[in-house]
Write a protein that holds these residues in place. Sequence first.
Motif, PDB file in Angstrom:
ATOM      1  N   SER A  68       0.019  21.024  13.980  1.00 15.68           N
ATOM      2  CA  SER A  68       0.558  20.146  14.428  1.00 15.68           C
ATOM      3  C   SER A  68       1.761  18.828  13.042  1.00 15.68           C
ATOM      4  CB  SER A  68      -0.101  18.962  15.677  1.00 15.68           C
ATOM      5  OG  SER A  68      -0.475  20.041  16.418  1.00 15.68           O
ATOM      6  N   ASN A  96       6.259  25.860  14.592  1.00 15.80           N
ATOM      7  CA  ASN A  96       6.371  25.485  15.723  1.00 15.80           C
ATOM      8  C   ASN A  96       6.062  27.148  16.917  1.00 15.80           C
ATOM      9  OD1 ASN A  96       5.905  23.500  18.600  1.00 15.80           O
ATOM     10  ND2 ASN A  96       8.151  24.842  18.877  1.00 15.80           N
ATOM     11  N   GLU A  97       6.548  27.672  16.433  1.00 10.80           N
ATOM     12  CA  GLU A  97       5.531  28.938  17.309  1.00 10.80           C
ATOM     13  C   GLU A  97       4.125  28.988  16.703  1.00 10.80           C
ATOM     14  OE1 GLU A  97       7.021  33.804  16.757  1.00 10.80           O
ATOM     15  OE2 GLU A  97       8.393  32.359  15.821  1.00 10.80           O
ATOM     16  N   ASP A  98       4.422  28.964  15.524  1.00 13.63           N
ATOM     17  CA  ASP A  98       2.713  29.427  15.814  1.00 13.63           C
ATOM     18  C   ASP A  98       1.741  27.893  15.874  1.00 13.63           C
ATOM     19  OD1 ASP A  98       3.501  31.062  13.225  1.00 13.63           O
ATOM     20  OD2 ASP A  98       2.889  29.717  11.285  1.00 13.63           O
ATOM     21  N   ARG A  99       2.313  27.139  16.068  1.00 16.57           N
ATOM     22  CA  ARG A  99       1.288  25.672  16.467  1.00 16.57           C
ATOM     23  C   ARG A  99       1.047  26.348  18.011  1.00 16.57           C
ATOM     24  NH1 ARG A  99       3.409  19.701  17.786  1.00 16.57           N
ATOM     25  NH2 ARG A  99       4.841  21.361  18.782  1.00 16.57           N
ATOM     26  N   ASN A 100       2.056  27.201  18.775  1.00 14.65           N
ATOM     27  CA  ASN A 100       2.305  27.431  20.351  1.00 14.65           C
ATOM     28  C   ASN A 100       1.293  28.548  20.062  1.00 14.65           C
ATOM     29  OD1 ASN A 100       3.919  25.798  21.166  1.00 14.65           O
ATOM     30  ND2 ASN A 100       6.385  26.699  20.585  1.00 14.65           N
ATOM     31  N   LYS A 101       1.471  29.521  19.541  1.00 14.52           N
ATOM     32  CA  LYS A 101       0.683  30.708  19.632  1.00 14.52           C
ATOM     33  C   LYS A 101      -0.477  30.022  19.664  1.00 14.52           C
ATOM     34  CE  LYS A 101       3.582  34.191  17.438  1.00 14.52           C
ATOM     35  NZ  LYS A 101       3.778  34.767  15.586  1.00 14.52           N
ATOM     36  N   HIS A 137      -2.029  27.969  20.723  1.00 13.70           N
ATOM     37  CA  HIS A 137      -2.216  26.735  22.454  1.00 13.70           C
ATOM     38  C   HIS A 137      -2.524  27.845  23.294  1.00 13.70           C
ATOM     39  CE1 HIS A 137      -1.983  22.201  21.706  1.00 13.70           C
ATOM     40  NE2 HIS A 137      -0.506  22.703  20.908  1.00 13.70           N
ATOM     41  N   HIS A 138      -1.652  28.689  23.146  1.00 12.79           N
ATOM     42  CA  HIS A 138      -1.874  29.818  24.022  1.00 12.79           C
ATOM     43  C   HIS A 138      -2.591  30.375  24.283  1.00 12.79           C
ATOM     44  CE1 HIS A 138       2.035  28.883  25.886  1.00 12.79           C
ATOM     45  NE2 HIS A 138       3.053  30.115  24.484  1.00 12.79           N
TER      46      HIS A 138
END
Length: 387
Positions: A146, A178-183, A185-186
């Motif tokens: 983040s 942001n893609e790494d962070r969303n991964k 989170h998911h």
Amino acid sequence: MKKFEPQPGFVVQAFRFALDPNATQEAALWSHCGAARAAYNWAVGWVEASWWQRKAEESYGIPEADLTEWRPWSLPKLRKMFNEVKKTDPRFCGWWEENSKEAYSTGLANAAAAFDNYAESQRGERKGKTVGMPRFTSNKLLKRLSRRVSRRQGPAVYDPVTGRTTRREPSKRWLKANEDRNKVHHRVADLRTDALHKLTSGITAEYVTVVVEDLNVAGMLRNRRLARKIQDAGFGEIRRQITDKAGWTGGTTIVANRWYPSSKTCSNCGVVKAKLSLHVRVFTCDACGLVIDRDENAATNLAALAAASTTGTGLAGDPDARASKPRGADQKTRATRTRRTMDAGRAGGAVPQQRKETRDRHQDTQASRFGGTVTDLPGGNVRIAEA
């Protein structure tokens, strides 16, 4: 600590070493780091439990002399108490011997230093920024990602008419971060969902009657220090899944009133304690002398509540009873249907063979048996008892 100063005429030379452990050594290093973190978290929770207990008792109007005693946070006291707890506490008793005692001492020393800094800051004896209460340590991967997203910003779009920056286009590095962070989170969301489904499926498949305690979750969320942890536990989702899945298997779900004194009531003689601190994990009855684990005592009371609520059903009073299978099988199968037959005059001119479609949505429920009569849900605030 006094700052190191080299003597006149001497040159101080520093060396940097890199570790190259093998697989076994690397696992041991991670284990020792985890042991230090576990000891630190235990010390923080053990000391702060008395703080929160005193605060709750003061809100009830209990006199100062009758409040719970403060727990010391000096390193010798923490070491002495941890050495007593680690042999019986289920969080440590199974693996504490695998690591060096210095790993635990490091975590306890860090906790003692954190409490000292907090106390000095509150008294105005510490320079610099105000230090808050010590917090639990955890994996900081999500926080690190983040922060990376926050630091990486795209180019600003300048509006020559207004002379201001209207918006900021995301850069490729920002999109990647942001893609790494969303991964992550998911991944966390999927793990929590999977854990909740496995927990509730195992409970409803193993037990006929399940008792859950009602909790004032909305009131618990007002505590800003616990709100995120309580939301992560998903108390409402656990209760919903248990209620739904118990109905599928022919079981019964009983909700105990939130004011039901399951922990304060003696499961042997029925005497209700006037006061039972949160940090007391062993229930001792002053009337009959019963000594029992706090959660086991509460679960026994909940089982008795279930037996009283379902008298005459033959379910709650029989620990060996098993839910009936209303469908005659352990799987949920849709009714067999035949597809509509196409008319010969329609496009293609072929008349397909009639066939049956059966969709098998069987889900393996071979979950581990939740031993005894108690199952602690995430967070330790909800209990489930087998009637």
